[in-house]
Motif scaffolding. Structure first.
Motif, PDB file in Angstrom:
ATOM      1  N   ARG A  30      40.922  49.557  35.018  1.00  0.00           N
ATOM      2  CA  ARG A  30      41.731  48.387  35.397  1.00  0.00           C
ATOM      3  C   ARG A  30      40.888  47.175  35.691  1.00  0.00           C
ATOM      4  NH1 ARG A  30      46.221  51.028  39.358  1.00  0.00           N
ATOM      5  NH2 ARG A  30      47.226  52.300  37.778  1.00  0.00           N
ATOM      6  N   THR A  31      39.733  47.401  36.300  1.00  0.00           N
ATOM      7  CA  THR A  31      38.870  46.270  36.673  1.00  0.00           C
ATOM      8  C   THR A  31      37.469  46.485  36.091  1.00  0.00           C
ATOM      9  OG1 THR A  31      40.111  46.184  38.747  1.00  0.00           O
ATOM     10  CG2 THR A  31      38.102  44.853  38.626  1.00  0.00           C
ATOM     11  N   GLY A  55      43.951  42.217  33.374  1.00  0.00           N
ATOM     12  CA  GLY A  55      43.736  42.129  34.823  1.00  0.00           C
ATOM     13  C   GLY A  55      42.510  41.334  35.215  1.00  0.00           C
ATOM     14  N   THR A  56      41.969  41.656  36.390  1.00  0.00           N
ATOM     15  CA  THR A  56      40.760  41.006  36.882  1.00  0.00           C
ATOM     16  C   THR A  56      39.560  41.529  36.105  1.00  0.00           C
ATOM     17  OG1 THR A  56      41.807  41.363  39.015  1.00  0.00           O
ATOM     18  CG2 THR A  56      39.582  40.424  39.044  1.00  0.00           C
ATOM     19  N   VAL A  57      38.678  40.623  35.753  1.00  0.00           N
ATOM     20  CA  VAL A  57      37.458  41.008  35.046  1.00  0.00           C
ATOM     21  C   VAL A  57      36.267  40.483  35.835  1.00  0.00           C
ATOM     22  CG1 VAL A  57      36.147  40.789  32.900  1.00  0.00           C
ATOM     23  CG2 VAL A  57      38.644  40.887  32.814  1.00  0.00           C
ATOM     24  N   ASP A  82      33.162  43.863  43.601  1.00  0.00           N
ATOM     25  CA  ASP A  82      34.420  43.500  42.951  1.00  0.00           C
ATOM     26  C   ASP A  82      35.331  44.702  42.703  1.00  0.00           C
ATOM     27  OD1 ASP A  82      33.321  41.047  43.071  1.00  0.00           O
ATOM     28  OD2 ASP A  82      33.251  40.649  40.924  1.00  0.00           O
ATOM     29  N   CYS A  84      35.026  47.467  40.869  1.00  0.00           N
ATOM     30  CA  CYS A  84      35.178  47.793  39.441  1.00  0.00           C
ATOM     31  C   CYS A  84      35.341  49.301  39.248  1.00  0.00           C
ATOM     32  CB  CYS A  84      33.960  47.302  38.656  1.00  0.00           C
ATOM     33  SG  CYS A  84      33.775  45.513  38.739  1.00  0.00           S
TER      34      CYS A  84
END
Ligand code: ZN
Length: 375
Positions: A30-31, A55-57, A82, A84
């Motif tokens: 997802r990240t 999504g967020t990268v 972050d 990840c």
């Protein structure tokens, strides 16, 4: 686009990068942390990649020319900060190797050096690794399907980290991403692919499928590398070179040889900073002459794959190819100081690739070879 499964999952073809979001979803990521270098950020490619993902990268764009332990630690800090849950490496061998180091330390305790192959690290690398997708932007290293990462430690040692668990879960090989590669880098990375195909083929380990892949990759690279260097916009040449590089990476599980044993310590030098592919191009003719008597009928098969006459000299052909592609002719021409040669000889003897050179290599053998290729 073709789906090929051999060692790992490969999406191959012009425009293949469009499947990235799909492949990340299949892996449950997802990240993702995108690991790349500033040069690629400047081309706009990384913005394009980010736009493709829902999504967020997170981003780490500090990959150095040769991956370092310090860069691994910096990127792991971003990965944790972050939140990840997977990694996307976009770039040449440096970004992909760096990403393997980051995946490793994201789940394994430090320090990094305990995982180096020559320090018994293979057994310490477990399958507990975040998903990794590799997107090569050069055609050479084969790291996108390889199980090795070369990382320079803070104390200056350039060590190999090897494990099947380091093989990226997916390689997305899109030759369009290499269209902008300048001729010098196209030539140098292409010569790295050629060196993988040749050294793998000559490695004494038994693995006929790997040899067949190596010979096919070699045939493609010999035919298409000059065209890709001459006209970088030739998508067919770029595609053939990306396949040759991929094939080099698919087969080098069989083991490399003295070319890589010598180029690894040279690539660890602080100054001058030397390109891995250029080094291999310079080293190959001398190493091939040195190995020839230990390879049975294999040079005849190399000549066949390369389209050479039965009496042609493989080493001479590669030396000529270096001239045609604008590669340097010696280590001294690359700015390697003679004083560092003893350390390079010691590094080559200890390198993991020495074990699979067809001719047994001791310190005196490397001393002879380094002397030949330096001058
Ligand atoms: Zn290589």
């Amino acid at each position: 686009m073709n789906l090929i499964t051999y060692l790992t999952r490969i999406q191959f073809g012009a425009g293949a990068i469009s499947v990235l979001a799909e492949e990340l979803a299949l892996l449950g990521v997802r990240t993702p942390l995108v690991i790349t270098d500033q040069g690629l950020v400047a081309t706009g490619l990384i913005a394009r990649v980010k736009d493709m993902l829902p999504g967020t990268v997170a981003l780490y764009d500090g990959t150095p020319g040769n991956p370092t332990e310090a860069a691994v630690l910096d990127a792991v800090a971003v990965y944790r900060r972050d939140g990840c849950d997977g990694i996307v490496a976009v770039g040449g061998g440096s970004s992909i190797d760096l990403a393997k180091g980051v995946a490793l330390l994201a789940t394994h305790p430090g320090p990094l050096d305990q995982y180096a192959a020559i320090l018994g690290g293979v057994a310490r690398i477990s399958a507990d690794m975040p998903p990794l997708i590799a997107i090569p932007t050069t055609a050479g290293t084969g790291s996108e399907v390889g199980r090795a990462a070369l990382i320079t430690l803070t104390d200056g040692r350039k060590l190999g980290f090897i494990s099947p668990h380091l093989i990226p879960n997916v390689a997305i090989c899109d030759p369009e991403l290499t269209l902008g590669l300048p001729p010098g880098l196209t030539a140098a990375t292409g010569m790295d692919a050629i060196s993988h195909c040749i050294e793998t083929f000559l490695s004494p380990r038994f693995n006929p499928p790997a040899e067949a892949i190596g010979l096919d990759g070699l045939a493609r690279a010999i035919r298409w590398l000059p065209k890709a260097v001459e006209n970088g916009a030739d998508l067919e040449a770029r595609s053939e070179m990306m396949m040759a590089a991929l094939q080099g990476g698919m087969c080098f599980q069989k083991g490399l040889g003295a070319v890589h044993a010598m180029s690894h310590p040279l690539g660890g030098l602080e100054a001058p900073r030397l390109h891995h592919g250029t080094l291999n191009a310079v080293l190959m003719p001398a190493v091939l002459r040195y190995n020839e008597a230990y390879c049975g009928d294999k040079y005849a098969r190399l000549r066949g794959a390369m389209g050479l006459a039965a009496d042609a000299d493989v080493a001479d052909f590669l030396a000529d190819l270096n001239v045609r592609l604008g590669m340097p002719q010696s280590l001294s021409a690359m700015g390697v100081p003679a004083e560092c040669l003893p350390a390079m000889i010691a590094g080559a003897v200890k390198d993991h690739s020495t074990a699979t050179n067809p001719r047994p290599m001791a310190e005196a053998d490397y001393a002879t070879l380094f002397e030949q290729v330096w001058a």
